[in-house]
Design an enzyme around this catalytic site. Structure first.
Site: not given
Ligand code: NAI
Length: 358
Positions: A95, A192, A194
């Site tokens: 990383k 979440g 996202g």
């Molecule tokens: P993202 O940033 O698109 O979505 C995260 C979501 O969580 C956002 O909608 C945000 O508003 C929400 N959020 C933040 N704090 C919050 C809280 N306290 N309570 C509820 N919701 C909250 O991230 P993404 O890409 O969807 O990833 C989600 C998780 O999965 C992260 O931890 C990331 O490290 C992990 N991950 C993602 C991968 C990917 O392909 N995108 C791959 C492997 C792991």
């Protein structure tokens, strides 16, 4: 893993003893670069390359301390070794971190210097997207080095692949824990909405799941209510919801000393990295009879996707690898039951067997 987790864990290694952490956790090498011209400060942590070059994302975010940044890179690098090993990818774990300064800076110049830094390592480390970096950043890094797995020309959003992997993992956990082959009528709480959480909700809605959701972004919640008939709860309440599956898809460290006692679920299966604040929370979940689909296994769709671009793997193989998350998790659950150990310990054991760390 959140920066806060990293800094908390660093305290266990007192002051700046990151080399102590490195020794105890099977590193590898640590590389530091400062460029006096641009002011760029970056760290590349290579945990293990037994199975291949170390692939792992680059974070470009502010840190409260340099120690925190080093520790973040190290913890995440180690996680990548285990993730790739478990999914049988010919890769090791690494990383990197570029420390985002508080004042003005030349982002492009930083990225170019960072690209040179990667190139100097001669292929031992391959970079990819992570918090604070985007595909355009990767394109700039790639002007200096070919060791980049995410590029805009690859059309590189891994989230749909990650979401599909999470769905496979939920199906495996439900099969194992609830003896069901389908999700029809189950209640799943998604934390979440996202990139991954939203896509996952789409899948779950189509499979007739009752969705309960929370996000700090109220617009996303309203949209989920409208599109998926989801019940919306407060972000502080989502982990307490009575449900069949709790799916953390937002932050790391969501299972801590307090939340672990507030859960009302039989299964935890979600995308977030480093869901357990401490290793011992895996044991607490096991003792409570809550099946934990180990984060770095269930969310490996992202790295499978990134690796496929770098290794030129065809789409059919990628789909097969993501479908393989189901089988891998079932194997972990069965061994956990047989060996009477938490699933998180079993996953680590299997990965260590594969990389022959022991
Ligand atoms: P993202 O940033 O698109 O979505 C995260 C979501 O969580 C956002 O909608 C945000 O508003 C929400 N959020 C933040 N704090 C919050 C809280 N306290 N309570 C509820 N919701 C909250 O991230 P993404 O890409 O969807 O990833 C989600 C998780 O999965 C992260 O931890 C990331 O490290 C992990 N991950 C993602 C991968 C990917 O392909 N995108 C791959 C492997 C792991």
């Amino acid at each position: 893993m959140t920066v806060e987790n990293a800094e908390y864990s660093m305290q266990q290694y007192s002051n700046d003893n990151f080399l102590g952490y490195a020794l105890n956790h099977g590193f590898g090498d640590l590389h530091f670069k400062v460029d006096p011209k641009t002011g760029m400060q970056a760290i590349i942590a290579i945990h293990n390359t037994n199975l291949g070059p170390a692939l792992g994302g680059c974070r470009f975010i502010p840190y409260k301390s340099i120690d925190g940044a080093i520790f973040d890179a190290m913890r995440l690098a180690r996680g990548m070794t285990y993730k790739s090993a478990l999914m049988n990818l010919p890769l090791g774990g690494g990383k990197s971190v570029i420390i985002e300064p508080s004042g003005n800076y030349d982002r492009q110049a930083y990225l170019r210097e960072f690209g040179k830094f990667i190139e100097e390592l001669g292929g031992r480390y391959i970079t990819a997207l992570d918090s604070g970096t985007n595909l355009q950043d990767m394109d700039i890094i790639a002007q200096q080095t070919s060791y980049v797995a995410s590029l805009s020309k690859y059309d590189g959003d891994p989230s749909p692949y990650t979401a599909k992997g999470i769905l496979n993992g939920i199906l495996a956990a439900v099969n194992f824990k609830l003896d069901k082959e389908h999700l029809d009528g189950l209640t799943i709480a998604v934390q979440g909405l996202g990139h991954v959480g939203w896509e996952l909700c789409q899948y779950l809605y189509e499979l007739n799941v009752k969705l309960v959701v929370a996000d700090i972004d109220t617009k996303k919640c309203m949209l989920a209510q409208e599109k998926f008939n989801a019940q919306v709860v407060d972000v502080k309440e989502i982990h307490k919801v009575e449900c069949d599956v709790f799916s953390p898809c937002a932050l790391g460290g969501v299972i801590d000393d307090i939340t672990v006692n507030e859960l009302n679920t039989t299964i935890i299966a979600g995308a977030a990295n480093n869901q357990l604040l401490h290793t011992y929370h895996g044991k607490t979940l096991y003792d409570k009879g809550i099946l934990y689909a180990v984060d770095y296994v269930i969310n490996s769709g992202g790295v499978i996707f990134a690796a496929s671009k770098y290794l030129n793997t065809n789409e059919d193989k990628v789909i097969a690898q993501i479908d393989g998350i189901y089988k891998t998790l079932l194997e972990i659950f069965s061994r956990s039951e047989k060996e009477k150990l938490p699933t998180s310990d079993i996953a680590n054991k299997i990965a260590e067997e594969k990389i022959a760390l022991k």
